[in-house]
Design an enzyme around this catalytic site. Structure first.
Site, mmCIF file in Angstrom:
data_model
loop_
_atom_site.group_PDB
_atom_site.id
_atom_site.type_symbol
_atom_site.label_atom_id
_atom_site.label_comp_id
_atom_site.label_asym_id
_atom_site.label_seq_id
_atom_site.Cartn_x
_atom_site.Cartn_y
_atom_site.Cartn_z
ATOM 1 N N LYS A 67 61.791 49.301 42.528
ATOM 2 C CA LYS A 67 62.751 49.535 43.749
ATOM 3 C C LYS A 67 61.981 49.406 45.180
ATOM 4 O O LYS A 67 62.507 48.950 46.101
ATOM 5 C CB LYS A 67 63.754 50.421 43.592
ATOM 6 C CG LYS A 67 63.476 51.727 43.406
ATOM 7 C CD LYS A 67 64.802 52.533 43.085
ATOM 8 C CE LYS A 67 64.626 54.193 43.227
ATOM 9 N NZ LYS A 67 63.423 54.534 42.699
ATOM 10 N N ARG B 21 70.682 60.376 44.862
ATOM 11 C CA ARG B 21 69.849 60.393 43.821
ATOM 12 C C ARG B 21 70.814 61.397 42.923
ATOM 13 O O ARG B 21 70.385 61.753 41.663
ATOM 14 C CB ARG B 21 68.597 60.805 43.916
ATOM 15 C CG ARG B 21 67.571 59.815 43.976
ATOM 16 C CD ARG B 21 66.230 60.249 43.827
ATOM 17 N NE ARG B 21 65.163 59.126 43.926
ATOM 18 C CZ ARG B 21 64.088 59.070 44.051
ATOM 19 N NH1 ARG B 21 63.394 60.652 43.994
ATOM 20 N NH2 ARG B 21 63.406 58.165 44.187
ATOM 21 N N ARG C 3 50.017 51.751 39.138
ATOM 22 C CA ARG C 3 50.664 51.840 40.524
ATOM 23 C C ARG C 3 49.951 52.534 41.337
ATOM 24 O O ARG C 3 49.549 53.684 41.127
ATOM 25 C CB ARG C 3 52.080 52.545 40.272
ATOM 26 C CG ARG C 3 52.947 52.541 41.491
ATOM 27 C CD ARG C 3 54.214 52.716 41.277
ATOM 28 N NE ARG C 3 54.771 54.036 41.418
ATOM 29 C CZ ARG C 3 56.114 54.106 42.112
ATOM 30 N NH1 ARG C 3 56.760 53.203 42.426
ATOM 31 N NH2 ARG C 3 56.174 55.401 42.359
ATOM 32 N N ARG D 163 49.380 58.043 43.670
ATOM 33 C CA ARG D 163 50.067 59.364 44.022
ATOM 34 C C ARG D 163 49.966 60.379 43.043
ATOM 35 O O ARG D 163 50.051 60.050 41.775
ATOM 36 C CB ARG D 163 51.758 59.020 44.274
ATOM 37 C CG ARG D 163 52.172 58.502 45.654
ATOM 38 C CD ARG D 163 53.265 57.822 45.779
ATOM 39 N NE ARG D 163 54.339 58.626 45.214
ATOM 40 C CZ ARG D 163 55.583 58.237 44.910
ATOM 41 N NH1 ARG D 163 55.951 56.848 45.456
ATOM 42 N NH2 ARG D 163 56.551 58.864 44.505
ATOM 43 N N ARG E 53 60.019 63.021 36.155
ATOM 44 C CA ARG E 53 60.753 62.309 36.899
ATOM 45 C C ARG E 53 61.558 61.479 36.378
ATOM 46 O O ARG E 53 62.865 61.074 36.695
ATOM 47 C CB ARG E 53 59.984 61.504 38.058
ATOM 48 C CG ARG E 53 58.914 62.340 38.870
ATOM 49 C CD ARG E 53 58.066 61.553 39.544
ATOM 50 N NE ARG E 53 58.290 60.521 40.648
ATOM 51 C CZ ARG E 53 57.674 59.563 40.809
ATOM 52 N NH1 ARG E 53 56.678 59.513 40.452
ATOM 53 N NH2 ARG E 53 58.297 58.683 41.555
HETATM 54 P P1 AMP Z 1 59.927 58.576 45.379
HETATM 55 O O1 AMP Z 1 58.905 58.198 46.387
HETATM 56 O O2 AMP Z 1 61.275 58.038 45.950
HETATM 57 O O3 AMP Z 1 59.706 58.416 44.065
HETATM 58 O O4 AMP Z 1 60.380 60.148 45.886
HETATM 59 C C1 AMP Z 1 59.317 60.883 45.564
HETATM 60 C C2 AMP Z 1 59.926 62.532 45.371
HETATM 61 O O5 AMP Z 1 60.588 62.627 46.770
HETATM 62 C C3 AMP Z 1 60.909 62.683 44.190
HETATM 63 O O6 AMP Z 1 60.331 62.714 43.183
HETATM 64 C C4 AMP Z 1 61.547 63.828 44.884
HETATM 65 O O7 AMP Z 1 61.051 65.033 44.859
HETATM 66 C C5 AMP Z 1 61.702 63.694 46.230
HETATM 67 N N1 AMP Z 1 63.056 62.793 46.738
HETATM 68 C C6 AMP Z 1 63.048 61.773 47.353
HETATM 69 N N2 AMP Z 1 64.377 61.002 47.198
HETATM 70 C C7 AMP Z 1 65.231 62.202 46.995
HETATM 71 C C8 AMP Z 1 66.600 62.382 47.069
HETATM 72 N N3 AMP Z 1 67.457 61.314 47.365
HETATM 73 N N4 AMP Z 1 66.965 63.470 46.442
HETATM 74 C C9 AMP Z 1 66.210 64.601 46.246
HETATM 75 N N5 AMP Z 1 64.572 64.341 46.340
HETATM 76 C C10 AMP Z 1 64.314 63.204 46.722
#
Ligand code: AMP
Length: 218
Positions: A14, A89, A123, A156, A167
């Protein structure tokens, strides 16, 4: 003004796809995870609060995320529309967003856990601008260097297998219920992108088709 959200498990593509969809439909791309990573780099209060949750693959508490999101979508660059990558989320986040704005389309990226684990192994992303790459299907042109900003392309920490498993569990428990939330609101567009060798280009075409079809029918 288009307001679109992307739902799907971590590693479903995404991020990579919504980064391309945004300029195509002239909307601002907002990645919540990236906002947190930038805050962390700058050692801001929000960044430091988020750090412990992100490192474990947990969600940052709703009140912090919602406040950050509200401030972000009020900025001038969102006036023509935006794509939210990684928000909402949780159900409380979706309810808060619903009070602020009406979503036009919620794109759901359907990918099985098996495929995610395979794709995730390759990734990587840019340390500076957050651009995502996959070494199997969409490498940067120069190894280890970002095409956009010449920053360093790295893996990452929260993509390491153990954190990734957590996750995925957090996604199932807390984010998956949003599929029904948006189905009930009549804005859910399903995209099935589960072929392992599927390129970001193919996924992008599928997503654009789903969005256009959805908006035409509306
Ligand atoms: P992502 O890059 O979207 O995979 O996000 C990385 C991390 O940021 C996630 O594992 C969460 O710890 C935090 N995070 C991102 N979006 C949210 C959200 N909408 N609510 C809570 N934590 C978030």
């Amino acid at each position: 003004m288009k307001k679109i959200i992307f739902l799907g498990p971590p590693g479903s593509g995404k991020g990579i796809v919504s980064q391309r969809v945004a300029p195509t439909i002239k909307a601002q791309h907002i990645s919540i995870g990236e906002l947190f990573r930038q805050n962390l780099k700058e050692q801001s209060e929000i960044g430091l609060k988020a750090k412990e949750f992100m490192e474990k693959g947990e969600l940052v508490p709703d009140e912090i995320v919602i406040e950050m999101l509200k401030q972000r979508i009020e900025k001038e660059d969102c006036k023509k529309g935006f794509i939210l990558d990684g928000f909402p989320r949780t159900i409380p986040q979706a309810q808060s967003l619903h009070k602020l704005i009406e979503i036009d389309v919620a794109v759901h990226m359907n990918v099985t856990e098996e495929v995610i684990i395979i794709r995730n192994a390759t990734r990587v992303s840019c340390k500076d601008c957050g651009q995502i790459y996959n070494l199997r299907t969409s490498s940067p042109k120069k190894q280890g260097i970002c095409d956009n900003c010449q920053g360093q392309v790295i893996r990452r920490k929260d993509d390491e297998p153990e954190v990734m498993r957590n996750r995925l569990k957090v996604y199932q428990d807390q984010t998956y219920p949003l599929i029904d939330f948006y189905k009930d609101k009549g804005v859910l567009a399903e995209v099935f992108c589960d072929k392992i060798e599927q390129t970001p280009e193919e996924t992008f075409q599928q997503v654009m088709e789903a969005i256009n079809k959805f908006l035409e029918e509306k």
